[in-house]
Design a protein around this motif. Structure first.
Motif, PDB file in Angstrom:
ATOM      1  N   MET A 117       0.848  -1.177   0.000  1.00 39.00           N
ATOM      2  CA  MET A 117       0.000   0.000   0.000  1.00 39.00           C
ATOM      3  C   MET A 117       0.896   1.242   0.000  1.00 39.00           C
ATOM      4  SD  MET A 117      -2.873   1.228   2.749  1.00 39.00           S
ATOM      5  CE  MET A 117      -4.220   0.256   2.136  1.00 39.00           C
ATOM      6  N   ASP A 118       0.544   2.169  -0.840  1.00 39.06           N
ATOM      7  CA  ASP A 118       1.283   3.420  -0.954  1.00 39.06           C
ATOM      8  C   ASP A 118       1.063   4.278   0.291  1.00 39.06           C
ATOM      9  OD1 ASP A 118       2.795   5.420  -2.055  1.00 39.06           O
ATOM     10  OD2 ASP A 118       1.163   6.226  -3.277  1.00 39.06           O
ATOM     11  N   VAL A 119       2.027   5.113   0.610  1.00 33.68           N
ATOM     12  CA  VAL A 119       1.930   5.972   1.789  1.00 33.68           C
ATOM     13  C   VAL A 119       0.782   6.968   1.649  1.00 33.68           C
ATOM     14  CG1 VAL A 119       3.149   7.694   3.172  1.00 33.68           C
ATOM     15  CG2 VAL A 119       4.381   5.722   2.300  1.00 33.68           C
ATOM     16  N   GLU A 120       0.601   7.522   0.475  1.00 38.89           N
ATOM     17  CA  GLU A 120      -0.490   8.476   0.258  1.00 38.89           C
ATOM     18  C   GLU A 120      -1.853   7.808   0.401  1.00 38.89           C
ATOM     19  OE1 GLU A 120      -0.375  11.793  -0.112  1.00 38.89           O
ATOM     20  OE2 GLU A 120       1.780  11.595   0.265  1.00 38.89           O
ATOM     21  N   ALA A 121      -1.950   6.583  -0.055  1.00 42.04           N
ATOM     22  CA  ALA A 121      -3.211   5.847   0.086  1.00 42.04           C
ATOM     23  C   ALA A 121      -3.495   5.548   1.550  1.00 42.04           C
ATOM     24  CB  ALA A 121      -3.152   4.555  -0.714  1.00 42.04           C
ATOM     25  N   ALA A 122      -2.462   5.216   2.306  1.00 47.16           N
ATOM     26  CA  ALA A 122      -2.645   4.962   3.733  1.00 47.16           C
ATOM     27  C   ALA A 122      -3.054   6.233   4.465  1.00 47.16           C
ATOM     28  CB  ALA A 122      -1.364   4.396   4.327  1.00 47.16           C
ATOM     29  N   LYS A 123      -2.484   7.376   4.078  1.00 46.98           N
ATOM     30  CA  LYS A 123      -2.875   8.652   4.683  1.00 46.98           C
ATOM     31  C   LYS A 123      -4.336   8.972   4.393  1.00 46.98           C
ATOM     32  CE  LYS A 123       1.444  11.226   4.919  1.00 46.98           C
ATOM     33  NZ  LYS A 123       2.121  12.455   4.482  1.00 46.98           N
ATOM     34  N   ALA A 124      -4.749   8.762   3.158  1.00 45.72           N
ATOM     35  CA  ALA A 124      -6.141   9.036   2.787  1.00 45.72           C
ATOM     36  C   ALA A 124      -7.094   8.109   3.537  1.00 45.72           C
ATOM     37  CB  ALA A 124      -6.330   8.889   1.286  1.00 45.72           C
ATOM     38  N   LEU A 125      -6.712   6.846   3.681  1.00 43.39           N
ATOM     39  CA  LEU A 125      -7.540   5.895   4.418  1.00 43.39           C
ATOM     40  C   LEU A 125      -7.630   6.271   5.901  1.00 43.39           C
ATOM     41  CD1 LEU A 125      -9.139   3.262   4.130  1.00 43.39           C
ATOM     42  CD2 LEU A 125      -7.039   2.057   4.715  1.00 43.39           C
ATOM     43  N   GLY A 126      -6.507   6.654   6.478  1.00 43.84           N
ATOM     44  CA  GLY A 126      -6.501   7.067   7.883  1.00 43.84           C
ATOM     45  C   GLY A 126      -7.318   8.318   8.124  1.00 43.84           C
ATOM     46  N   ALA A 127      -7.232   9.278   7.219  1.00 44.35           N
ATOM     47  CA  ALA A 127      -8.020  10.498   7.350  1.00 44.35           C
ATOM     48  C   ALA A 127      -9.506  10.201   7.201  1.00 44.35           C
ATOM     49  CB  ALA A 127      -7.580  11.527   6.323  1.00 44.35           C
ATOM     50  N   GLY A 128      -9.851   9.290   6.311  1.00 50.19           N
ATOM     51  CA  GLY A 128     -11.256   8.904   6.153  1.00 50.19           C
ATOM     52  C   GLY A 128     -11.801   8.233   7.391  1.00 50.19           C
ATOM     53  N   ILE A 129     -10.994   7.407   8.026  1.00 50.41           N
ATOM     54  CA  ILE A 129     -11.426   6.758   9.263  1.00 50.41           C
ATOM     55  C   ILE A 129     -11.575   7.785  10.384  1.00 50.41           C
ATOM     56  CG2 ILE A 129     -10.682   5.128  11.053  1.00 50.41           C
ATOM     57  CD1 ILE A 129      -9.477   3.444   8.770  1.00 50.41           C
ATOM     58  N   ALA A 130     -10.692   8.779  10.418  1.00 50.42           N
ATOM     59  CA  ALA A 130     -10.777   9.815  11.456  1.00 50.42           C
ATOM     60  C   ALA A 130     -12.028  10.663  11.297  1.00 50.42           C
ATOM     61  CB  ALA A 130      -9.528  10.696  11.416  1.00 50.42           C
ATOM     62  N   VAL A 131     -12.510  10.810  10.077  1.00 49.44           N
ATOM     63  CA  VAL A 131     -13.671  11.657   9.822  1.00 49.44           C
ATOM     64  C   VAL A 131     -14.987  10.928  10.126  1.00 49.44           C
ATOM     65  CG1 VAL A 131     -14.832  12.964   7.959  1.00 49.44           C
ATOM     66  CG2 VAL A 131     -12.392  13.079   8.212  1.00 49.44           C
ATOM     67  N   ILE A 132     -14.934   9.628  10.376  1.00 51.10           N
ATOM     68  CA  ILE A 132     -16.143   8.880  10.729  1.00 51.10           C
ATOM     69  C   ILE A 132     -16.787   9.458  11.986  1.00 51.10           C
ATOM     70  CG2 ILE A 132     -16.959   6.619  11.539  1.00 51.10           C
ATOM     71  CD1 ILE A 132     -15.058   5.346   9.564  1.00 51.10           C
ATOM     72  N   ALA A 133     -15.974  10.081  12.849  1.00 50.50           N
ATOM     73  CA  ALA A 133     -16.502  10.689  14.073  1.00 50.50           C
ATOM     74  C   ALA A 133     -17.513  11.791  13.764  1.00 50.50           C
ATOM     75  CB  ALA A 133     -15.367  11.256  14.908  1.00 50.50           C
ATOM     76  N   LEU A 134     -17.444  12.378  12.594  1.00 50.83           N
ATOM     77  CA  LEU A 134     -18.381  13.452  12.248  1.00 50.83           C
ATOM     78  C   LEU A 134     -19.808  12.930  12.116  1.00 50.83           C
ATOM     79  CD1 LEU A 134     -16.265  15.485   9.698  1.00 50.83           C
ATOM     80  CD2 LEU A 134     -16.632  15.921  12.123  1.00 50.83           C
ATOM     81  N   PHE A 135     -19.971  11.665  11.812  1.00 48.76           N
ATOM     82  CA  PHE A 135     -21.307  11.063  11.773  1.00 48.76           C
ATOM     83  C   PHE A 135     -21.945  11.106  13.166  1.00 48.76           C
ATOM     84  CE2 PHE A 135     -24.030   7.275  12.139  1.00 48.76           C
ATOM     85  CZ  PHE A 135     -24.961   7.592  11.170  1.00 48.76           C
ATOM     86  N   GLY A 136     -21.177  10.735  14.165  1.00 47.40           N
ATOM     87  CA  GLY A 136     -21.667  10.783  15.540  1.00 47.40           C
ATOM     88  C   GLY A 136     -21.930  12.192  16.013  1.00 47.40           C
ATOM     89  N   VAL A 137     -21.113  13.129  15.553  1.00 46.25           N
ATOM     90  CA  VAL A 137     -21.317  14.528  15.926  1.00 46.25           C
ATOM     91  C   VAL A 137     -22.626  15.044  15.346  1.00 46.25           C
ATOM     92  CG1 VAL A 137     -20.420  16.858  15.589  1.00 46.25           C
ATOM     93  CG2 VAL A 137     -18.888  15.033  16.270  1.00 46.25           C
ATOM     94  N   GLY A 138     -22.914  14.698  14.118  1.00 45.70           N
ATOM     95  CA  GLY A 138     -24.177  15.119  13.506  1.00 45.70           C
ATOM     96  C   GLY A 138     -25.374  14.551  14.242  1.00 45.70           C
ATOM     97  N   LEU A 139     -25.290  13.287  14.614  1.00 48.59           N
ATOM     98  CA  LEU A 139     -26.377  12.686  15.395  1.00 48.59           C
ATOM     99  C   LEU A 139     -26.511  13.344  16.763  1.00 48.59           C
ATOM    100  CD1 LEU A 139     -25.917   8.891  14.648  1.00 48.59           C
ATOM    101  CD2 LEU A 139     -27.735  10.386  13.858  1.00 48.59           C
ATOM    102  N   GLY A 140     -25.378  13.646  17.388  1.00 52.29           N
ATOM    103  CA  GLY A 140     -25.410  14.266  18.704  1.00 52.29           C
ATOM    104  C   GLY A 140     -26.010  15.656  18.688  1.00 52.29           C
ATOM    105  N   ILE A 141     -25.642  16.459  17.696  1.00 54.45           N
ATOM    106  CA  ILE A 141     -26.194  17.811  17.603  1.00 54.45           C
ATOM    107  C   ILE A 141     -27.686  17.759  17.314  1.00 54.45           C
ATOM    108  CG2 ILE A 141     -26.161  19.921  16.201  1.00 54.45           C
ATOM    109  CD1 ILE A 141     -23.131  19.586  16.007  1.00 54.45           C
ATOM    110  N   GLY A 142     -28.095  16.859  16.441  1.00 57.58           N
ATOM    111  CA  GLY A 142     -29.522  16.703  16.177  1.00 57.58           C
ATOM    112  C   GLY A 142     -30.286  16.277  17.413  1.00 57.58           C
ATOM    113  N   ASN A 143     -29.712  15.382  18.190  1.00 56.06           N
ATOM    114  CA  ASN A 143     -30.350  14.916  19.415  1.00 56.06           C
ATOM    115  C   ASN A 143     -30.441  16.038  20.451  1.00 56.06           C
ATOM    116  OD1 ASN A 143     -31.494  13.257  21.286  1.00 56.06           O
ATOM    117  ND2 ASN A 143     -29.627  12.121  21.748  1.00 56.06           N
ATOM    118  N   ILE A 144     -29.396  16.833  20.575  1.00 56.97           N
ATOM    119  CA  ILE A 144     -29.397  17.938  21.536  1.00 56.97           C
ATOM    120  C   ILE A 144     -30.500  18.927  21.203  1.00 56.97           C
ATOM    121  CG2 ILE A 144     -28.108  19.992  22.256  1.00 56.97           C
ATOM    122  CD1 ILE A 144     -25.587  18.225  22.112  1.00 56.97           C
ATOM    123  N   PHE A 145     -30.580  19.350  19.943  1.00 58.94           N
ATOM    124  CA  PHE A 145     -31.557  20.370  19.600  1.00 58.94           C
ATOM    125  C   PHE A 145     -32.980  19.823  19.541  1.00 58.94           C
ATOM    126  CE2 PHE A 145     -27.846  22.844  18.178  1.00 58.94           C
ATOM    127  CZ  PHE A 145     -28.076  23.958  18.955  1.00 58.94           C
TER     128      PHE A 145
END
Length: 74
Positions: free
Chosen positions: A1-29
């Motif tokens: 696996m190329d280093v750039e591909a691994a970086k893109a995959l890692g960044a995509g996994i890190a952004v999965i938290a934004l799904f939970g944030v969207g649910l949390g903000i919707g639940n709060i309001f």
């Protein structure tokens, strides 16, 4: 696996938290609107707590984006 591909995959996994944030903000309001609709006189006590919850949840989103950008560009 190329280093750039691994970086893109890692960044995509890190952004999965934004799904939970969207649910949390919707639940709060949705809870805030529901509680004010049931008892309008409690708005002054409930609204600051809802805004604090929103700010803390939004901070998690900013941390997730920061980690994703650090993975991509560092």
């Amino acid at each position: 696996m190329d280093v750039e591909a691994a970086k893109a995959l890692g960044a995509g996994i890190a952004v999965i938290a934004l799904f939970g944030v969207g649910l949390g903000i919707g639940n709060i309001f949705s809870s805030l609107i529901s509680s004010v609709a049931r008892n309008p006189s409690a708005r002054d006590a409930v609204f600051p707590i809802g805004i604090l919850g929103f700010a803390l949840t939004e901070a998690v989103a900013l941390f997730a984006l920061l980690i994703a950008f650090l993975i991509l560009f560092a």
